[in-house]
Design a protein around this motif. Sequence first.
Motif, PDB file in Angstrom:
ATOM      1  N   MET A  55     -13.837  -2.003  -3.952  1.00 52.67           N
ATOM      2  CA  MET A  55     -13.422  -0.865  -4.758  1.00 52.67           C
ATOM      3  C   MET A  55     -12.954  -1.386  -6.111  1.00 52.67           C
ATOM      4  N   SER A  56     -13.871  -2.006  -6.806  1.00 55.21           N
ATOM      5  CA  SER A  56     -13.519  -2.593  -8.089  1.00 55.21           C
ATOM      6  C   SER A  56     -13.538  -1.558  -9.208  1.00 55.21           C
ATOM      7  N   ARG A  57     -14.261  -0.471  -9.021  1.00 56.31           N
ATOM      8  CA  ARG A  57     -14.299   0.571 -10.041  1.00 56.31           C
ATOM      9  C   ARG A  57     -13.028   1.399  -9.995  1.00 56.31           C
ATOM     10  N   VAL A  58     -12.747   2.014 -11.125  1.00 55.97           N
ATOM     11  CA  VAL A  58     -11.615   2.934 -11.178  1.00 55.97           C
ATOM     12  C   VAL A  58     -12.129   4.296 -10.730  1.00 55.97           C
ATOM     13  N   SER A  59     -11.556   4.810  -9.677  1.00 51.58           N
ATOM     14  CA  SER A  59     -12.027   6.078  -9.141  1.00 51.58           C
ATOM     15  C   SER A  59     -11.230   7.251  -9.727  1.00 51.58           C
ATOM     16  N   THR A  60     -11.814   8.414  -9.628  1.00 45.38           N
ATOM     17  CA  THR A  60     -11.163   9.624 -10.116  1.00 45.38           C
ATOM     18  C   THR A  60      -9.871   9.879  -9.351  1.00 45.38           C
ATOM     19  N   VAL A  61      -9.879   9.654  -8.049  1.00 43.60           N
ATOM     20  CA  VAL A  61      -8.683   9.902  -7.246  1.00 43.60           C
ATOM     21  C   VAL A  61      -7.554   8.947  -7.648  1.00 43.60           C
ATOM     22  N   TYR A  62      -7.903   7.726  -8.026  1.00 42.18           N
ATOM     23  CA  TYR A  62      -6.909   6.764  -8.519  1.00 42.18           C
ATOM     24  C   TYR A  62      -6.295   7.269  -9.820  1.00 42.18           C
ATOM     25  N   LEU A  63      -7.149   7.693 -10.750  1.00 41.65           N
ATOM     26  CA  LEU A  63      -6.664   8.205 -12.035  1.00 41.65           C
ATOM     27  C   LEU A  63      -5.802   9.448 -11.854  1.00 41.65           C
ATOM     28  N   LEU A  64      -6.221  10.342 -10.980  1.00 42.45           N
ATOM     29  CA  LEU A  64      -5.451  11.571 -10.748  1.00 42.45           C
ATOM     30  C   LEU A  64      -4.115  11.284 -10.062  1.00 42.45           C
ATOM     31  N   THR A  65      -4.095  10.303  -9.185  1.00 48.07           N
ATOM     32  CA  THR A  65      -2.836   9.934  -8.529  1.00 48.07           C
ATOM     33  C   THR A  65      -1.869   9.349  -9.551  1.00 48.07           C
ATOM     34  N   CYS A  66      -2.359   8.454 -10.404  1.00 45.39           N
ATOM     35  CA  CYS A  66      -1.505   7.905 -11.472  1.00 45.39           C
ATOM     36  C   CYS A  66      -1.031   9.014 -12.403  1.00 45.39           C
ATOM     37  N   ALA A  67      -1.918   9.966 -12.694  1.00 48.93           N
ATOM     38  CA  ALA A  67      -1.547  11.080 -13.573  1.00 48.93           C
ATOM     39  C   ALA A  67      -0.448  11.932 -12.943  1.00 48.93           C
ATOM     40  N   ALA A  68      -0.570  12.228 -11.665  1.00 48.03           N
ATOM     41  CA  ALA A  68       0.445  13.045 -10.992  1.00 48.03           C
ATOM     42  C   ALA A  68       1.804  12.337 -10.972  1.00 48.03           C
ATOM     43  N   ILE A  69       1.796  11.047 -10.653  1.00 51.01           N
ATOM     44  CA  ILE A  69       3.049  10.277 -10.649  1.00 51.01           C
ATOM     45  C   ILE A  69       3.593  10.159 -12.070  1.00 51.01           C
ATOM     46  N   GLY A  70       2.690   9.989 -13.040  1.00 49.92           N
ATOM     47  CA  GLY A  70       3.092   9.884 -14.440  1.00 49.92           C
ATOM     48  C   GLY A  70       3.738  11.156 -14.956  1.00 49.92           C
ATOM     49  N   VAL A  84       6.750   3.623  -7.386  1.00 54.02           N
ATOM     50  CA  VAL A  84       5.979   4.511  -6.501  1.00 54.02           C
ATOM     51  C   VAL A  84       4.488   4.284  -6.712  1.00 54.02           C
ATOM     52  N   ALA A  85       4.054   4.226  -7.962  1.00 52.70           N
ATOM     53  CA  ALA A  85       2.625   4.038  -8.248  1.00 52.70           C
ATOM     54  C   ALA A  85       2.116   2.715  -7.693  1.00 52.70           C
ATOM     55  N   MET A  86       2.844   1.634  -7.940  1.00 50.77           N
ATOM     56  CA  MET A  86       2.398   0.316  -7.465  1.00 50.77           C
ATOM     57  C   MET A  86       2.418   0.233  -5.943  1.00 50.77           C
ATOM     58  N   ARG A  87       3.457   0.743  -5.342  1.00 53.94           N
ATOM     59  CA  ARG A  87       3.600   0.648  -3.885  1.00 53.94           C
ATOM     60  C   ARG A  87       2.598   1.545  -3.167  1.00 53.94           C
ATOM     61  N   LEU A  88       2.404   2.734  -3.689  1.00 54.39           N
ATOM     62  CA  LEU A  88       1.508   3.687  -3.043  1.00 54.39           C
ATOM     63  C   LEU A  88       0.044   3.263  -3.185  1.00 54.39           C
ATOM     64  N   LEU A  89      -0.328   2.801  -4.381  1.00 55.79           N
ATOM     65  CA  LEU A  89      -1.730   2.518  -4.652  1.00 55.79           C
ATOM     66  C   LEU A  89      -2.132   1.058  -4.417  1.00 55.79           C
ATOM     67  N   GLU A  90      -1.191   0.132  -4.651  1.00 53.13           N
ATOM     68  CA  GLU A  90      -1.477  -1.296  -4.531  1.00 53.13           C
ATOM     69  C   GLU A  90      -2.764  -1.662  -5.263  1.00 53.13           C
ATOM     70  N   ARG A  91      -2.832  -1.242  -6.514  1.00 52.58           N
ATOM     71  CA  ARG A  91      -3.996  -1.507  -7.352  1.00 52.58           C
ATOM     72  C   ARG A  91      -3.537  -1.994  -8.715  1.00 52.58           C
ATOM     73  N   PRO A  92      -4.282  -2.919  -9.332  1.00 52.72           N
ATOM     74  CA  PRO A  92      -3.944  -3.385 -10.672  1.00 52.72           C
ATOM     75  C   PRO A  92      -3.907  -2.236 -11.677  1.00 52.72           C
ATOM     76  N   GLY A  93      -2.916  -2.268 -12.552  1.00 50.13           N
ATOM     77  CA  GLY A  93      -2.813  -1.289 -13.625  1.00 50.13           C
ATOM     78  C   GLY A  93      -2.153   0.020 -13.252  1.00 50.13           C
ATOM     79  N   ALA A  94      -1.789   0.211 -11.991  1.00 48.90           N
ATOM     80  CA  ALA A  94      -1.218   1.493 -11.565  1.00 48.90           C
ATOM     81  C   ALA A  94       0.081   1.803 -12.304  1.00 48.90           C
ATOM     82  N   ALA A  95       0.961   0.828 -12.427  1.00 49.87           N
ATOM     83  CA  ALA A  95       2.232   1.065 -13.121  1.00 49.87           C
ATOM     84  C   ALA A  95       2.003   1.291 -14.608  1.00 49.87           C
TER      85      ALA A  95
END
Length: 192
Positions: free
Chosen positions: A1-16, A54-65
């Motif tokens: 899952m190296s690509r940035v997915s829409t669900v990842y972006l939307l999750t970061c947006a909601a937390i943001g 929350v973003a880093m812990r929930l997603l465990e993906r680079p760049g989430a924070a």
Amino acid sequence: MSRVSTVYLLTCAAIGVATGLLVIPATAFSTLTYAALPPLSALAAGAWVIGFVVAMRLLERPGAALLTGLISGLVATPLSTTGPAIVITNVMFAAFIELPFLVTLYRRWSRWLYYIGAAVLTVLYAAWTVMAADMQAFPAWVLALYVACLFISGLGAVALGILIADRLRRAGVAKLARRRPAIEVEPVAEPA
């Protein structure tokens, strides 16, 4: 899952967005109390940490924070007492939460890494604010209390952020956006 997915972006947006809405009153409170009551002002510092943890812990993906920090800053800008500078502040705080994971090349997701990021952030933020606001004019006990309140707020925010993220994870939130562990595939024997 190296690509940035829409669900990842939307999750970061909601937390943001949630973090941005939390940071708006925290910024106003901090600005009002900063000059006269620095230790009281320091108690609001954790508001900038919770969402990024929350973003880093929930997603465990680079760049989430970092992405969450950028979005929260943009959300807070129109109503923040500091204006567009809140974007820089939020991204800076998010970078310190993400930094320990970058150092491990995002291979470790241990709880203590969140605390290291927050502790380094607190030390540097305390040093910067004491110098920038000329807080040396306050008695030593006020400065000591200010730094202690920064640590309490920052480390408490990490604990709360981890708790929130773990509960969200148990509820199944952002399941598709999370990092997936590498799956080892056994080689298939070639027919003779």
